[in-house]
Design an enzyme around this catalytic site. Structure first.
Site, mmCIF file in Angstrom:
data_model
loop_
_atom_site.group_PDB
_atom_site.id
_atom_site.type_symbol
_atom_site.label_atom_id
_atom_site.label_comp_id
_atom_site.label_asym_id
_atom_site.label_seq_id
_atom_site.Cartn_x
_atom_site.Cartn_y
_atom_site.Cartn_z
ATOM 1 N N ARG A 130 -2.889 -4.654 4.748
ATOM 2 C CA ARG A 130 -3.326 -5.924 5.272
ATOM 3 C C ARG A 130 -4.368 -6.509 4.134
ATOM 4 O O ARG A 130 -4.137 -7.624 3.783
ATOM 5 C CB ARG A 130 -4.046 -5.675 6.389
ATOM 6 C CG ARG A 130 -4.657 -6.931 7.105
ATOM 7 C CD ARG A 130 -5.006 -7.101 8.433
ATOM 8 N NE ARG A 130 -3.916 -6.872 9.171
ATOM 9 C CZ ARG A 130 -3.828 -6.191 10.103
ATOM 10 N NH1 ARG A 130 -4.665 -5.615 10.467
ATOM 11 N NH2 ARG A 130 -2.807 -6.321 10.866
ATOM 12 N N TYR A 131 -5.308 -5.979 3.966
ATOM 13 C CA TYR A 131 -6.354 -6.305 2.802
ATOM 14 C C TYR A 131 -5.882 -5.873 1.240
ATOM 15 O O TYR A 131 -5.292 -4.869 1.284
ATOM 16 C CB TYR A 131 -7.539 -5.739 3.061
ATOM 17 C CG TYR A 131 -8.229 -5.740 4.537
ATOM 18 C CD1 TYR A 131 -8.664 -7.032 5.016
ATOM 19 C CD2 TYR A 131 -8.073 -4.861 5.279
ATOM 20 C CE1 TYR A 131 -9.277 -7.133 6.057
ATOM 21 C CE2 TYR A 131 -8.425 -4.895 6.691
ATOM 22 C CZ TYR A 131 -9.152 -6.125 7.187
ATOM 23 O OH TYR A 131 -9.611 -6.427 8.244
ATOM 24 N N ARG B 74 -7.162 -2.139 -0.132
ATOM 25 C CA ARG B 74 -7.299 -1.006 0.904
ATOM 26 C C ARG B 74 -5.986 -0.856 1.687
ATOM 27 O O ARG B 74 -5.479 -1.869 2.436
ATOM 28 C CB ARG B 74 -8.487 -0.831 1.419
ATOM 29 C CG ARG B 74 -9.027 -2.017 2.416
ATOM 30 C CD ARG B 74 -10.511 -2.085 2.210
ATOM 31 N NE ARG B 74 -11.158 -2.821 3.317
ATOM 32 C CZ ARG B 74 -10.913 -4.077 3.351
ATOM 33 N NH1 ARG B 74 -10.848 -4.715 2.161
ATOM 34 N NH2 ARG B 74 -11.696 -5.107 4.398
ATOM 35 N N CYS C 126 -2.990 13.139 18.424
ATOM 36 C CA CYS C 126 -4.442 13.255 18.698
ATOM 37 C C CYS C 126 -4.716 14.393 19.639
ATOM 38 O O CYS C 126 -4.113 14.930 20.365
ATOM 39 C CB CYS C 126 -5.197 12.004 19.291
ATOM 40 S SG CYS C 126 -4.879 10.513 18.142
ATOM 41 N N CYS D 82 -6.987 8.354 24.150
ATOM 42 C CA CYS D 82 -8.076 7.135 24.764
ATOM 43 C C CYS D 82 -7.147 6.340 25.425
ATOM 44 O O CYS D 82 -6.032 5.920 24.660
ATOM 45 C CB CYS D 82 -8.708 6.526 23.537
ATOM 46 S SG CYS D 82 -9.379 7.504 22.246
ATOM 47 N N CYS E 166 -5.787 2.807 23.672
ATOM 48 C CA CYS E 166 -5.487 3.165 22.375
ATOM 49 C C CYS E 166 -4.695 1.851 21.985
ATOM 50 O O CYS E 166 -3.811 1.602 22.211
ATOM 51 C CB CYS E 166 -4.463 4.354 22.131
ATOM 52 S SG CYS E 166 -3.937 4.803 20.517
ATOM 53 N N ARG F 28 -2.956 1.688 19.146
ATOM 54 C CA ARG F 28 -1.525 2.225 18.584
ATOM 55 C C ARG F 28 -0.924 2.928 19.745
ATOM 56 O O ARG F 28 0.236 3.920 19.357
ATOM 57 C CB ARG F 28 -1.835 3.139 17.323
ATOM 58 C CG ARG F 28 -1.360 2.217 15.983
ATOM 59 C CD ARG F 28 -1.925 2.824 14.675
ATOM 60 N NE ARG F 28 -2.840 2.122 14.108
ATOM 61 C CZ ARG F 28 -4.053 2.433 13.575
ATOM 62 N NH1 ARG F 28 -4.397 3.678 13.536
ATOM 63 N NH2 ARG F 28 -4.603 1.519 12.980
ATOM 64 N N ASP G 17 -9.047 -4.450 21.908
ATOM 65 C CA ASP G 17 -7.731 -5.040 21.258
ATOM 66 C C ASP G 17 -7.085 -5.487 22.551
ATOM 67 O O ASP G 17 -6.994 -4.718 23.637
ATOM 68 C CB ASP G 17 -6.850 -4.202 20.453
ATOM 69 C CG ASP G 17 -7.578 -4.099 19.010
ATOM 70 O OD1 ASP G 17 -8.409 -5.123 18.563
ATOM 71 O OD2 ASP G 17 -7.404 -3.191 18.335
ATOM 72 N N ASP H 286 -10.478 -7.407 15.953
ATOM 73 C CA ASP H 286 -9.570 -7.221 15.046
ATOM 74 C C ASP H 286 -8.487 -8.612 15.510
ATOM 75 O O ASP H 286 -7.924 -8.329 16.580
ATOM 76 C CB ASP H 286 -8.813 -5.895 15.149
ATOM 77 C CG ASP H 286 -8.270 -5.499 13.861
ATOM 78 O OD1 ASP H 286 -7.847 -6.465 12.985
ATOM 79 O OD2 ASP H 286 -8.000 -4.234 13.762
ATOM 80 N N LYS I 183 -10.216 -7.855 10.581
ATOM 81 C CA LYS I 183 -11.297 -7.700 11.240
ATOM 82 C C LYS I 183 -12.152 -8.854 11.175
ATOM 83 O O LYS I 183 -12.492 -9.221 9.965
ATOM 84 C CB LYS I 183 -12.172 -6.394 11.131
ATOM 85 C CG LYS I 183 -11.532 -5.150 11.540
ATOM 86 C CD LYS I 183 -12.163 -4.043 10.964
ATOM 87 C CE LYS I 183 -11.226 -3.031 11.308
ATOM 88 N NZ LYS I 183 -10.048 -2.718 10.118
HETATM 89 C C1 LIG Z 1 -9.950 -1.630 9.766
HETATM 90 C C2 LIG Z 1 -8.703 -1.546 8.593
HETATM 91 C C3 LIG Z 1 -9.017 -1.226 7.431
HETATM 92 C C4 LIG Z 1 -10.521 -0.910 7.002
HETATM 93 O O1 LIG Z 1 -11.189 -2.070 7.043
HETATM 94 P P1 LIG Z 1 -13.081 -1.982 6.737
HETATM 95 O O2 LIG Z 1 -13.641 -3.260 7.004
HETATM 96 O O3 LIG Z 1 -12.978 -1.812 4.997
HETATM 97 O O4 LIG Z 1 -13.444 -0.767 7.412
HETATM 98 C C5 LIG Z 1 -8.037 -1.301 6.521
HETATM 99 N N1 LIG Z 1 -6.808 -1.672 6.498
HETATM 100 C C6 LIG Z 1 -6.453 -2.166 8.106
HETATM 101 C C7 LIG Z 1 -4.963 -2.410 8.230
HETATM 102 C C8 LIG Z 1 -7.395 -1.926 8.902
HETATM 103 O O5 LIG Z 1 -7.302 -2.125 10.276
#
Ligand SMILES: *Cc1c(COP(=O)(O)O)cnc(C)c1O
Length: 395
Positions: free
Chosen positions: A120-121, A124, A133, A137, A140, A142, A301, A338, A345
């Site tokens: 998404r980002y 990362r 798990c 929870c 959850c 997911r 969520d 989120d 986020k």
């Molecule tokens: C939460 C999340 C991350 C990590 O986000 P940070 O703000 O760096 O902790 C990375 N990818 C996805 C899809 C996420 O939901």
């Protein structure tokens, strides 16, 4: 104030399972094998109300019911509103879907270039390495795939995910999640971490896990050696309530920290669990005592069947306001939503900026008093009387 912050009051021992040999009790495989997974299992120890019975009957169609004996011990059987119980014992509310709720509330399926990778980002990825798990929870995010109760049939192929990361040099941060990555065998985890470390552009590796909380026995010296060998590996654990901070969790955190693993915590704000200032403050103080830095506090969520656990997001903002300035800065998590549908986020912060003019910032401190910061360079700031405002009122 949650009454038990002194270390000698933290839960320890075997509770309902006092008769079990400690070598079994401390064996993570024994804990997994003896999980409570059915209505009948729970009723040996708890008097369930009709809401819970209905939830248990429905659980295997939504998200499996499983609670480790270790974690189950933290439930006070005499309190029907026990905050641990609300997190892991299914309730009838799970069978209802409010109009705003979704099976994939944060839009992960739309950011999935290959199975197991959520990208998404830009820099990362989330790498889902299992759908299992130690315990489940009930909120959850997911639950569509975790435990496979909904027949999602997620079969993680490590090689596919690793290859995707190798081929994308912009990925500098890999977050292992699932399911819970620490349920993988030492061998698999070792392999995965070694392969990730071998990718030159991967700078930062972290694991999101609730295993230290559900199954601290899994944090063995052997596991810690693996984390140390491929370190630095960061870890985000998931503690929601101060009574989850037991001596066993504290010792597991010690083992991780001494293996060089920096620890953070992600909590979910949950109605009837941690949505009051005293509980939250006690939680974050205990986290600091265990070398765990509170990282995120999540608005719950909009996952299907979670309305009974969700709070109004404005309550989260007020809770953060109740902490800032009143306790250690390190203790204060960032409150985030989120974004529904896939925006990532988004931080929600109490507003301390009253007004911005051409000349100055008008600020409000943690006690509600106003202060001014001049914006004009080289101009003497006029003397401003402090104008006390009413203190923010928690709703
Ligand atoms: C939460 C999340 C991350 C990590 O986000 P940070 O703000 O760096 O902790 C990375 N990818 C996805 C899809 C996420 O939901």
């Amino acid at each position: 104030m949650f009454p038990k912050d002194a270390l000698d009051n933290w839960f320890s021992g075997q509770g309902h399972w006092a008769h079990v040999d400690p070598s079994d009790w401390n064996d993570w495989k024994w804990q997994l094998k003896h999980r409570l997974t059915s209505l009948e299992d729970l009723e040996q120890y708890l008097e369930l109300d009709p809401e819970e019975r209905a939830g248990c009957m429905f659980a295997n169609k939504k998200l499996a019911l499983a609670i480790t004996p270790y974690f189950f011990n933290l439930i006070n059987p005499d309190d029907p509103h026990d905050p641990i119980r609300r997190q892991v014992v299914p309730r009838a509310g799970e069978t209802q879907t409010a109009p705003e709720e979704r099976l994939d509330p944060v839009g992960e399926e739309n950011s999935k270039p290959v199975d197991g990778i959520i990208h998404r980002y830009p820099d990362r990825v989330l790498f889902l390495v299992t759908d299992r798990c130690a315990a489940y929870c009930r909120y959850c995010t997911r639950s569509r795939l975790v435990s496979n109760a909904q027949d999602y049939n997620f079969h993680p192929e490590f090689e596919t995910g690793l290859q995707y990361i190798r081929e994308h040099p912009e990925i500098r941060d890999v977050l292992l999640s699932g399911g819970d990555p620490l349920l993988l065998s030492d061998n698999k985890l070792n392999h995965l971490l070694r392969e990730l470390r071998a990718i030159p552009h991967v700078e930062f590796i972290r694991i999101g896990s609730r295993i230290p909380v559900f199954l601290p026995q899994r944090i063995t010296p052997e596991l810690c050696e693996i984390l140390k060998e491929h370190g630095p590996i960061w870890m985000s654990i998931h503690v929601n309530h101060p009574s989850e901070c037991t001596l066993a969790l504290r010792e597991a955190c010690d083992r991780l920290a001494f293996a060089g693993v920096p620890l953070g915590n992600q909590s979910v704000l949950l109605k009837g669990v941690n949505n009051d200032p005293d509980t939250l403050q006690s939680l974050i103080h205990r986290l600091l005592m265990m070398r765990v830095r509170p990282y995120y506090l999540y608005q719950c969520d909009l996952i299907t069947g979670s309305a009974h656990l969700r709070t109004d997001p404005r309550e989260g903002i007020d809770l953060i306001r109740s902490l800032r300035g009143h306790t250690t800065g390190y203790a204060i998590p960032q409150f985030v939503i989120d974004a529904p549908g896939g925006g990532g986020k988004i931080p929600l912060t109490p507003d301390y900026v009253e007004k911005i003019t051409d000349d100055e910032l008008i600020l409000r401190n943690f006690q509600g008093d106003t202060y001014r910061y001049p914006l004009k360079v080289g101009v003497p700031a006029p003397e401003h009387p402090k104008v006390p405002l009413p203190r923010p009122i928690l709703t």
